[in-house]
Structures are given as structure tokens and as C-alpha cells.
Design an enzyme around this catalytic site. Structure first.
Site, mmCIF file in Angstrom:
data_model
loop_
_atom_site.group_PDB
_atom_site.id
_atom_site.type_symbol
_atom_site.label_atom_id
_atom_site.label_comp_id
_atom_site.label_asym_id
_atom_site.label_seq_id
_atom_site.Cartn_x
_atom_site.Cartn_y
_atom_site.Cartn_z
ATOM 1 N N CYS A 1 0.816 -1.220 0.000
ATOM 2 C CA CYS A 1 0.000 0.000 0.000
ATOM 3 C C CYS A 1 0.848 1.268 0.000
ATOM 4 C CB CYS A 1 -0.944 -0.005 1.187
ATOM 5 S SG CYS A 1 -2.046 -1.425 1.127
ATOM 6 N N HIS B 1 -3.782 6.791 2.760
ATOM 7 C CA HIS B 1 -4.103 5.493 2.163
ATOM 8 C C HIS B 1 -5.506 5.087 2.600
ATOM 9 C CE1 HIS B 1 -4.015 1.419 0.932
ATOM 10 N NE2 HIS B 1 -3.894 0.928 2.157
ATOM 11 N N ASN C 1 -10.052 -0.758 -0.905
ATOM 12 C CA ASN C 1 -8.595 -0.586 -0.793
ATOM 13 C C ASN C 1 -7.939 -1.133 -2.068
ATOM 14 O OD1 ASN C 1 -5.884 -0.721 -0.205
ATOM 15 N ND2 ASN C 1 -6.123 -1.762 1.766
HETATM 16 N N1 COA Z 1 -18.728 -9.745 7.331
HETATM 17 C C1 COA Z 1 -19.380 -10.007 8.490
HETATM 18 N N2 COA Z 1 -18.740 -10.307 9.627
HETATM 19 C C2 COA Z 1 -17.396 -10.326 9.598
HETATM 20 C C3 COA Z 1 -16.671 -10.087 8.426
HETATM 21 C C4 COA Z 1 -17.390 -9.770 7.263
HETATM 22 N N3 COA Z 1 -16.806 -9.507 6.099
HETATM 23 N N4 COA Z 1 -15.361 -10.179 8.706
HETATM 24 C C5 COA Z 1 -15.273 -10.485 10.007
HETATM 25 N N5 COA Z 1 -16.492 -10.584 10.530
HETATM 26 C C6 COA Z 1 -16.868 -10.891 11.910
HETATM 27 C C7 COA Z 1 -15.784 -11.637 12.652
HETATM 28 O O1 COA Z 1 -15.860 -13.014 12.411
HETATM 29 C C8 COA Z 1 -16.120 -11.295 14.083
HETATM 30 O O2 COA Z 1 -17.172 -12.111 14.524
HETATM 31 P P1 COA Z 1 -17.177 -12.698 16.012
HETATM 32 O O3 COA Z 1 -17.209 -11.487 16.878
HETATM 33 O O4 COA Z 1 -18.412 -13.518 16.029
HETATM 34 O O5 COA Z 1 -15.906 -13.464 16.131
HETATM 35 C C9 COA Z 1 -16.653 -9.866 13.989
HETATM 36 O O6 COA Z 1 -17.052 -9.682 12.625
HETATM 37 C C10 COA Z 1 -15.660 -8.810 14.355
HETATM 38 O O7 COA Z 1 -14.450 -9.130 13.688
HETATM 39 P P2 COA Z 1 -13.178 -8.279 13.890
HETATM 40 O O8 COA Z 1 -12.036 -8.942 13.211
HETATM 41 O O9 COA Z 1 -13.053 -7.888 15.340
HETATM 42 O O10 COA Z 1 -13.590 -6.987 13.074
HETATM 43 P P3 COA Z 1 -12.815 -5.650 13.005
HETATM 44 O O11 COA Z 1 -13.645 -4.579 13.570
HETATM 45 O O12 COA Z 1 -11.394 -5.774 13.479
HETATM 46 O O13 COA Z 1 -12.753 -5.412 11.434
HETATM 47 C C11 COA Z 1 -11.231 -5.540 9.601
HETATM 48 C C12 COA Z 1 -12.053 -6.320 10.608
HETATM 49 C C13 COA Z 1 -10.482 -6.510 8.720
HETATM 50 C C14 COA Z 1 -12.178 -4.692 8.754
HETATM 51 C C15 COA Z 1 -10.264 -4.615 10.373
HETATM 52 O O14 COA Z 1 -9.545 -5.347 11.334
HETATM 53 C C16 COA Z 1 -9.297 -3.905 9.499
HETATM 54 O O15 COA Z 1 -9.676 -3.063 8.710
HETATM 55 N N6 COA Z 1 -8.014 -4.211 9.647
HETATM 56 C C17 COA Z 1 -6.993 -3.611 8.822
HETATM 57 C C18 COA Z 1 -6.969 -4.329 7.513
HETATM 58 C C19 COA Z 1 -6.238 -3.562 6.474
HETATM 59 O O16 COA Z 1 -6.370 -2.370 6.401
HETATM 60 N N7 COA Z 1 -5.483 -4.255 5.644
HETATM 61 C C20 COA Z 1 -4.765 -3.655 4.611
HETATM 62 C C21 COA Z 1 -3.719 -2.796 5.206
HETATM 63 S S1 COA Z 1 -2.983 -1.783 4.109
#
Ligand code: COA
Length: 331
Positions: free
Chosen positions: A115, A255, A285
Site C-alpha cells: 500500500c 491510504h 482498498n
Molecule cells: N462480514 C461479516 N462479519 C465479519 C466479516 C465480514 N466480512 N469479517 C469479520 N467478521 C466478523 C468476525 O468473524 C467477528 O465475529 P465474532 O465477533 O463472532 O468473532 C466480527 O465480525 C468482528 O471481527 P473483527 O475482526 O473484530 O472486526 P474488526 O472490527 O477488526 O474489522 C477488519 C475487521 C479486517 C475490517 C479490520 O480489522 C481492518 O480493517 N483491519 C486492517 C486491515 C487492512 O487495512 N489491511 C490492509 C492494510 S494496508
């Protein structure tokens, strides 16, 4: 001796035509429009059709850049393409684009910084210009993330999209353009955002394909924490290095990984919400594409005026992160 800085003389962006909405994703994985919007800020993303790849998006960007800059293809000296989804390991995407636009005097290469690919590319291009060796450098950030997305992994497949953008850099002696940069890397974070298979560590095999190791994997929570901290700190660092505060910035282009990461980073370095460019709702993204697309849109929509300070900040796999400070154009 007169010092040269690199100025952005043209910007452009391009996406595939096909749109994939959150509702389309609901039909593929166990997710919902409501979850995606509230956790990431994304409503839709562009995705390539069959037979479309990163060089096609880049070629479209490159052609637009030539028109906007008024340069002919043979005036381009260097082509730098930030991407983690090249068409092939070799030849480089830069070589394919060079041939497509007939930039007969250009050399170039692909740059792998996830990124941060566009920010690293701008820094590299800017250094080439400042060296005095090259006059016209084309920098493109592009990714076809759907080529490495596992549509069975709802944690990752909902956040990425395909697209790219770019810029032409030229030298100026008036101390504007790219006036400062701060780039960082911390390889200890590599395991948190990785495509395990397909490289020399784990060459493609029947087993690697069965284990889905050619897809991108992430530890979302860990990446999230590092992204907020990294983008906020590097943005604050470059402001203080230049005796500026968030109030002096006219436009912050971070970003676009997750709206919550952007909001937290902007707040931490004192940049008010109305100065933050957010387009993740429409693109998702696009990895190396995000900042390039956003900058191009900002120029197109006349959101930047001569003399404005524009701050570009990235965070990505590696980990890689950085900021570029631009004092907009003033011819
Ligand atoms: N749809 C529905 N539910 C989802 C899901 C989706 N696409 N993805 C995850 N979940 C669920 C999980 O299983 C979890 O369920 P549980 O509580 O029953 O276990 C719940 O949603 C919360 O998951 P969590 O991982 O805590 O969500 P989050 O708030 O951390 O969001 C991301 C997940 C991936 C969106 C977030 O962590 C993120 O943006 N991380 C950075 C990723 C990134 O930017 N990557 C590129 C970097 S350049």
C-alpha cells in the site's frame, strides 16, 4: 548551486468498468452491506473482468498522463510502477506499459511496497528528478487485488478492489512540488499481511494451490493497530519537521484501507475532518492505487489550489509506511 525539487505536473487514474457492490458480496460470502459499511466505510469496489490485468489499468493511466501533461511518449525517461499484483513476475509491468505506450526512450521497473507503493514510487521518482539525470518520470500505483483475494475469506475479500493512478514528475527550481518525505519500513510485521505462496519460498505446487496459499492473508486487528499508529506518527513527524501543524494542511490524502483507520490517524495528528480526502466508499482498498487515485480525483475536482500544502500518507504490508509533503504547483 540551485536546488531542484520534483513537481507533479499531471495526475490521472483508471479503474476497470465492472462494479462489485457489498450486496454482490453478500451472495458470495457470509457478510452484509451493513457490516462492511460500518466496519470499513466501503460500499462498492471496481473489479477486473476476465482477461484484464494491472498493465491494462496502468496503460490507461499512462495514456491519460501523456494527454494531460502534453508530453509525447518518447519524452518519458523513467516508468516506475508500484504494485504487488504485476501481470507476471517477469517481464515487469513497467516494461509492458513501456511497450504499450511506445515510450521508446524510457527505462523502468516495478516497485514492491504494497500500500506504500505509490509513496515509495513518488520518493524514488523525486530523487531521480533531483539528481538532475532525468526530466520526465512517470510514477504509477496500481493493483488488481482481486487476483490474490480469497473469496472464501470474508476478513479480507470485502476490503480490497482493483484500480490505479499516477503522476508525471518534472523538476522545478522554485522550491515547491514534493518538498519533503519520510519513509519507513519494519520487516518484523511481514507475517501479518502476506501472500505466502507463489514466490521462491513456496513455489506454486498442487499442494500450495489446495492450501489457498496464493491468496493474501492478514491478521486484521494487528494490521489495524499498526496502521493507525504508523500513519498518524509519520504524518505528525513530517508536519513538525517542516514547522507546520494540521491547520496548515489544505488536504490530507491518506491510504484508503479502512475509514476507521483514516479517522483515527487524522484525529491523532490534528487534521480536521473536512480536510481529509475519503473515497474508500467507492473504491475499497486498491493497495498501491489508493493515494494515486485520490490525488487524481482531488485535482480533477479542483480541490487543490496553488500554494496549498497537501499531505500524502500511507501504511501497508511489509510493514511499509511514509508521508510525502507537497507544496502545490505554483508554476
Ligand atoms: N462480514 C461479516 N462479519 C465479519 C466479516 C465480514 N466480512 N469479517 C469479520 N467478521 C466478523 C468476525 O468473524 C467477528 O465475529 P465474532 O465477533 O463472532 O468473532 C466480527 O465480525 C468482528 O471481527 P473483527 O475482526 O473484530 O472486526 P474488526 O472490527 O477488526 O474489522 C477488519 C475487521 C479486517 C475490517 C479490520 O480489522 C481492518 O480493517 N483491519 C486492517 C486491515 C487492512 O487495512 N489491511 C490492509 C492494510 S494496508
Amino acid at each position: 548551486m540551485v536546488s531542484i525539487t520534483a513537481k507533479i505536473v499531471a495526475t490521472a487514474h483508471s479503474t476497470p468498468e465492472k462494479v462489485m457492490t457489498n450486496f454482490d458480496l453478500e451472495k458470495i460470502v457470509d457478510t452484509s452491506d451493513e457490516w462492511i459499511k460500518s466496519r470499513t466505510g466501503i460500499s462498492q469496489r471496481y473489479v477486473v473482468g476476465n482477461d484484464e490485468a494491472s498493465s491494462d489499468i496502468s496503460t490507461s493511466v499512462a495514456k491519460k498522463l501523456l494527454i494531460k501533461s502534453g508530453l509525447s511518449a518518447d519524452e518519458i525517461d523513467v516508468i516506475i510502477i508500484g504494485t504487488v499484483t504485476p501481470d507476471h513476475f517477469t517481464p515487469s509491468t513497467a516494461a509492458i506499459v513501456q511497450n504499450n505506450i511506445k515510450a521508446s526512450n524510457a527505462w523502468g521497473f516495478d516497485l514492491s511496497a504494497a500500500c506504500s507503493g505509490y509513496i515509495y514510487g513518488l520518493e524514488t521518482g523525486s530523487a531521480f528528478i533531483r539528481s538532475g539525470l532525468y526530466k520526465n518520470v512517470m510514477v504509477i500505483g496500481v493493483d488488481t487485488m482481486t487476483s490474490i483475494l480469497d473469496f472464501q475469506d470474508r476478513d479480507t475479500c470485502v476490503i480490497f478492489g482493483d484500480g490505479g493512478g499516477g503522476a508525471i514528475l518534472q523538476g522545478t527550481q522554485n522550491n515547491h512540488g514534493i518538498i519533503d518525505s519520510l519513509l519507513h519500513m519494519d520487516g518484523s510485521g511481514g507475517k501479518y499481511l502476506i501472500v505466502p505462496g507463489g514466490g521462491s519460498r513456496l513455489p506454486a505446487s498442487k499442494k500450495s494451490v489446495e492450501n489457498r496459499e496464493h491468496f493474501i492473508k492478514q491478521d486484521g486487528k494487528t494490521v489495524f493497530k499498526h496502521a493507525v499508529r504508523g500513519m498518524a506518527n509519520v504524518s505528525a513527524e513530517i508536519l513538525s519537521k517542516n514547522n507546520l501543524t494540521g491547520d496548515d494542511i489544505s488536504l490530507f490524502i491518506p491510504h484508503q484501507a479502512n475509514k476507521r483507520i483514516i479517522d483515527a490517524a487524522a484525529e491523532k495528528c490534528g487534521i480536521s475532518k473536512d480536510k481529509v480526502l475519503i473515497n474508500i466508499d467507492r473504491y475499497g482498498n486498491t493497495t498501491a492505487g489508493t493515494i494515486a487515485i485520490a490525488l487524481s480525483e482531488a485535482v480533477e475536482n479542483k480541490k487543490i489550489n496553488d500554494g496549498d500544502y497537501v499531505l500524502l500518507s500511507s501504511f501497508g504490508a511489509g510493514f511499509t509506511w511514509g508521508s510525502i509533503l507537497v507544496k502545490w504547483n505554483l508554476s
